[in-house]
Design a protein around this motif. Structure first.
Motif, PDB file in Angstrom:
ATOM      1  N   SER A  84     -37.911 -61.017   4.271  1.00 39.18           N
ATOM      2  CA  SER A  84     -38.310 -60.836   2.859  1.00 39.18           C
ATOM      3  C   SER A  84     -37.635 -59.651   2.172  1.00 39.18           C
ATOM      4  CB  SER A  84     -39.826 -60.716   2.775  1.00 39.18           C
ATOM      5  OG  SER A  84     -40.266 -59.445   3.172  1.00 39.18           O
ATOM      6  N   LEU A  85     -38.470 -58.759   1.669  1.00 39.07           N
ATOM      7  CA  LEU A  85     -38.028 -57.628   0.824  1.00 39.07           C
ATOM      8  C   LEU A  85     -36.855 -56.893   1.465  1.00 39.07           C
ATOM      9  CD1 LEU A  85     -39.523 -55.946  -1.635  1.00 39.07           C
ATOM     10  CD2 LEU A  85     -39.995 -54.374   0.222  1.00 39.07           C
ATOM     11  N   ILE A  86     -37.107 -56.440   2.711  1.00 41.54           N
ATOM     12  CA  ILE A  86     -36.086 -55.615   3.375  1.00 41.54           C
ATOM     13  C   ILE A  86     -34.871 -56.483   3.713  1.00 41.54           C
ATOM     14  CG2 ILE A  86     -35.623 -54.072   5.315  1.00 41.54           C
ATOM     15  CD1 ILE A  86     -37.814 -52.964   3.620  1.00 41.54           C
ATOM     16  N   HIS A 140     -41.316 -40.949  -1.245  1.00 41.98           N
ATOM     17  CA  HIS A 140     -40.350 -40.635  -2.321  1.00 41.98           C
ATOM     18  C   HIS A 140     -39.299 -39.642  -1.826  1.00 41.98           C
ATOM     19  CE1 HIS A 140     -41.696 -42.703  -5.950  1.00 41.98           C
ATOM     20  NE2 HIS A 140     -42.943 -42.501  -5.555  1.00 41.98           N
ATOM     21  N   ARG A 141     -39.752 -38.653  -1.058  1.00 43.48           N
ATOM     22  CA  ARG A 141     -38.803 -37.630  -0.547  1.00 43.48           C
ATOM     23  C   ARG A 141     -37.781 -38.287   0.388  1.00 43.48           C
ATOM     24  NH1 ARG A 141     -39.131 -34.609   3.950  1.00 43.48           N
ATOM     25  NH2 ARG A 141     -41.344 -34.985   4.330  1.00 43.48           N
ATOM     26  N   LEU A 142     -38.267 -39.150   1.281  1.00 46.40           N
ATOM     27  CA  LEU A 142     -37.346 -39.795   2.235  1.00 46.40           C
ATOM     28  C   LEU A 142     -36.417 -40.768   1.513  1.00 46.40           C
ATOM     29  CD1 LEU A 142     -39.659 -40.455   5.335  1.00 46.40           C
ATOM     30  CD2 LEU A 142     -38.047 -38.573   4.956  1.00 46.40           C
ATOM     31  N   ALA A 143     -36.910 -41.376   0.420  1.00 44.88           N
ATOM     32  CA  ALA A 143     -36.071 -42.360  -0.299  1.00 44.88           C
ATOM     33  C   ALA A 143     -34.883 -41.686  -0.971  1.00 44.88           C
ATOM     34  CB  ALA A 143     -36.910 -43.105  -1.327  1.00 44.88           C
ATOM     35  N   THR A 144     -34.924 -40.352  -1.120  1.00 41.25           N
ATOM     36  CA  THR A 144     -33.776 -39.660  -1.735  1.00 41.25           C
ATOM     37  C   THR A 144     -32.715 -39.299  -0.682  1.00 41.25           C
ATOM     38  OG1 THR A 144     -34.770 -37.484  -1.387  1.00 41.25           O
ATOM     39  CG2 THR A 144     -35.260 -38.594  -3.485  1.00 41.25           C
ATOM     40  N   GLN A 145     -33.042 -39.466   0.606  1.00 41.51           N
ATOM     41  CA  GLN A 145     -32.048 -39.193   1.655  1.00 41.51           C
ATOM     42  C   GLN A 145     -31.047 -40.354   1.698  1.00 41.51           C
ATOM     43  OE1 GLN A 145     -32.402 -36.381   3.477  1.00 41.51           O
ATOM     44  NE2 GLN A 145     -34.332 -35.895   2.456  1.00 41.51           N
ATOM     45  N   ASP A 146     -29.876 -40.116   2.310  1.00 40.66           N
ATOM     46  CA  ASP A 146     -28.977 -41.277   2.419  1.00 40.66           C
ATOM     47  C   ASP A 146     -28.939 -41.838   3.842  1.00 40.66           C
ATOM     48  OD1 ASP A 146     -25.905 -39.284   2.245  1.00 40.66           O
ATOM     49  OD2 ASP A 146     -27.440 -39.437   3.778  1.00 40.66           O
ATOM     50  N   TRP A 147     -29.673 -41.143   4.791  1.00 42.09           N
ATOM     51  CA  TRP A 147     -29.653 -41.668   6.156  1.00 42.09           C
ATOM     52  C   TRP A 147     -30.897 -41.204   6.904  1.00 42.09           C
ATOM     53  CZ3 TRP A 147     -25.446 -40.148  10.319  1.00 42.09           C
ATOM     54  CH2 TRP A 147     -25.544 -41.054  11.397  1.00 42.09           C
ATOM     55  N   LEU A 148     -31.687 -42.142   7.364  1.00 37.93           N
ATOM     56  CA  LEU A 148     -32.877 -41.820   8.158  1.00 37.93           C
ATOM     57  C   LEU A 148     -32.695 -42.413   9.547  1.00 37.93           C
ATOM     58  CD1 LEU A 148     -35.666 -42.713   5.537  1.00 37.93           C
ATOM     59  CD2 LEU A 148     -34.656 -40.455   6.001  1.00 37.93           C
ATOM     60  N   THR A 172     -40.689 -47.594   6.772  1.00 36.29           N
ATOM     61  CA  THR A 172     -39.457 -48.156   6.187  1.00 36.29           C
ATOM     62  C   THR A 172     -39.809 -49.012   4.978  1.00 36.29           C
ATOM     63  OG1 THR A 172     -39.573 -49.902   7.844  1.00 36.29           O
ATOM     64  CG2 THR A 172     -37.986 -48.166   8.242  1.00 36.29           C
ATOM     65  N   GLU A 173     -40.951 -49.727   5.035  1.00 35.03           N
ATOM     66  CA  GLU A 173     -41.317 -50.541   3.872  1.00 35.03           C
ATOM     67  C   GLU A 173     -41.659 -49.622   2.692  1.00 35.03           C
ATOM     68  OE1 GLU A 173     -43.441 -54.118   4.394  1.00 35.03           O
ATOM     69  OE2 GLU A 173     -44.671 -53.826   2.597  1.00 35.03           O
ATOM     70  N   ALA A 174     -42.446 -48.572   2.968  1.00 30.71           N
ATOM     71  CA  ALA A 174     -42.859 -47.662   1.879  1.00 30.71           C
ATOM     72  C   ALA A 174     -41.643 -46.989   1.253  1.00 30.71           C
ATOM     73  CB  ALA A 174     -43.812 -46.608   2.429  1.00 30.71           C
ATOM     74  N   VAL A 175     -40.649 -46.655   2.081  1.00 32.78           N
ATOM     75  CA  VAL A 175     -39.449 -45.966   1.572  1.00 32.78           C
ATOM     76  C   VAL A 175     -38.505 -46.954   0.887  1.00 32.78           C
ATOM     77  CG1 VAL A 175     -37.346 -44.702   2.257  1.00 32.78           C
ATOM     78  CG2 VAL A 175     -39.559 -44.108   3.273  1.00 32.78           C
ATOM     79  N   ALA A 176     -38.241 -48.078   1.564  1.00 34.42           N
ATOM     80  CA  ALA A 176     -37.225 -49.018   1.053  1.00 34.42           C
ATOM     81  C   ALA A 176     -37.609 -49.561  -0.315  1.00 34.42           C
ATOM     82  CB  ALA A 176     -37.042 -50.167   2.044  1.00 34.42           C
ATOM     83  N   ARG A 177     -38.901 -49.804  -0.548  1.00 33.30           N
ATOM     84  CA  ARG A 177     -39.284 -50.414  -1.829  1.00 33.30           C
ATOM     85  C   ARG A 177     -39.098 -49.433  -2.993  1.00 33.30           C
ATOM     86  NH1 ARG A 177     -44.386 -49.727  -3.390  1.00 33.30           N
ATOM     87  NH2 ARG A 177     -44.637 -51.857  -4.116  1.00 33.30           N
ATOM     88  N   LEU A 178     -38.875 -48.166  -2.682  1.00 36.49           N
ATOM     89  CA  LEU A 178     -38.633 -47.181  -3.754  1.00 36.49           C
ATOM     90  C   LEU A 178     -37.156 -47.118  -4.118  1.00 36.49           C
ATOM     91  CD1 LEU A 178     -40.942 -44.272  -2.500  1.00 36.49           C
ATOM     92  CD2 LEU A 178     -41.436 -45.993  -4.274  1.00 36.49           C
TER      93      LEU A 178
END
Ligand SMILES: Nc1ncccc1[N+](=O)[O-]
Length: 245
Positions: A21-23, A102-110, A155-161
């Protein structure tokens, strides 16, 4: 730059839902890059051993440092030009909240480090925490058998942002925890269902009254279910919101 997610785990199949799905669509559209790695690929013995008995005794097993060292050495060098932010899900971590997402969604690599058993040899965190940013994060005060379920949630919480991952960005604005309050109740057709009516204000077409009703519902619901959040929200509003009712 596309958000890249790497996950190291001994149960790669657990992360299969990241294909869906989303991801899954975001990956196909190049909005996300996800790589799942099997820790056992970095073991050197025939039994592909990843754990051993704890020094100092005690129940359970501890994950050995060598496979993790070899795995993270390689994975953390697999995207030249990017700096990995290591995320270790664990019950003893800092709370993972919407703000964290939100903070993790601004990173470019987790790079997610999934521990099982009684945890990972502490020297792995010392070694890689000295080289890269490393966060130990918890979904809540309960104990799962490992980090994989937490990684799926995070990953779902971060990716959807990530812009473009969910079609309607506007829906991100009015969810729970956006702005510090829980979401208001929602309704759709039919106008009466099993004798239960939709609140008339929502059928009135008065957008100002509808917005006021929704805000009131958010405040009441948050006061009832999460008074801790309400405190934070009121502090942010200078404590006047409650007075306005
Ligand atoms: N609560 C947890 N238990 C085990 C592993 C990870 C966890 N977490 O919340 O991230």
């Amino acid at each position: 730059m596309t958000l890249r997610l790497d996950v190291v785990t001994i149960f790669p199949d657990y992360l299969a839902p990241l294909e869906l799905s989303l991801i899954g669509r975001a990956r196909r559209e190049g909005l996300l890059e996800v790589h799942v790695h099997d820790l056992r690929d970095w073991t050197a013995d025939r039994h592909r051993t990843v754990d051993d008995t704890p020094y100092g005794g005690g129940a359970g097993m501890v994950m050995r440092p060598e496979p993790w060292g070899a795995a993270l050495d390689e994975v953390c060098r697999s995207a030249p030009g990017r700096t990995p932010h290591l995320v270790v899900p664990g019950p003893g971590g800092d709370p993972f909240t919407q703000a964290t997402a939100h903070r993790l969604a601004t990173q470019d690599w987790l790079v997610f480090v999934c521990g099982r058993y009684e945890g990972i040899d502490e020297r792995v965190f010392e070694e890689f925490g000295a080289r890269y940013p490393l966060s130990v994060l918890s979904l809540g005060d309960y104990v799962l058998n490992g980090g994989e379920v937490a990684v799926l949630a995070m990953t779902e919480a971060v990716a959807r942002l990530v812009p473009g991952v969910i079609g309607n960005e506007a829906s991100l604005d009015e969810e729970s925890h956006t702005g510090g309050l829980l979401e208001y109740p929602v309704y759709t057709k039919p106008p009466v269902w099993r004798g239960r009516e939709v609140p008339p204000v929502l059928l009135s077409g008065h957008h100002g009254q509808i917005a006021a009703w929704r805000q009131k519902q958010r405040l009441e619901r948050t006061a009832r279910r999460r008074p801790d959040l309400l405190e934070g929200y009121l502090d942010g509003q200078g404590g006047t919101a409650a007075a306005e009712g």
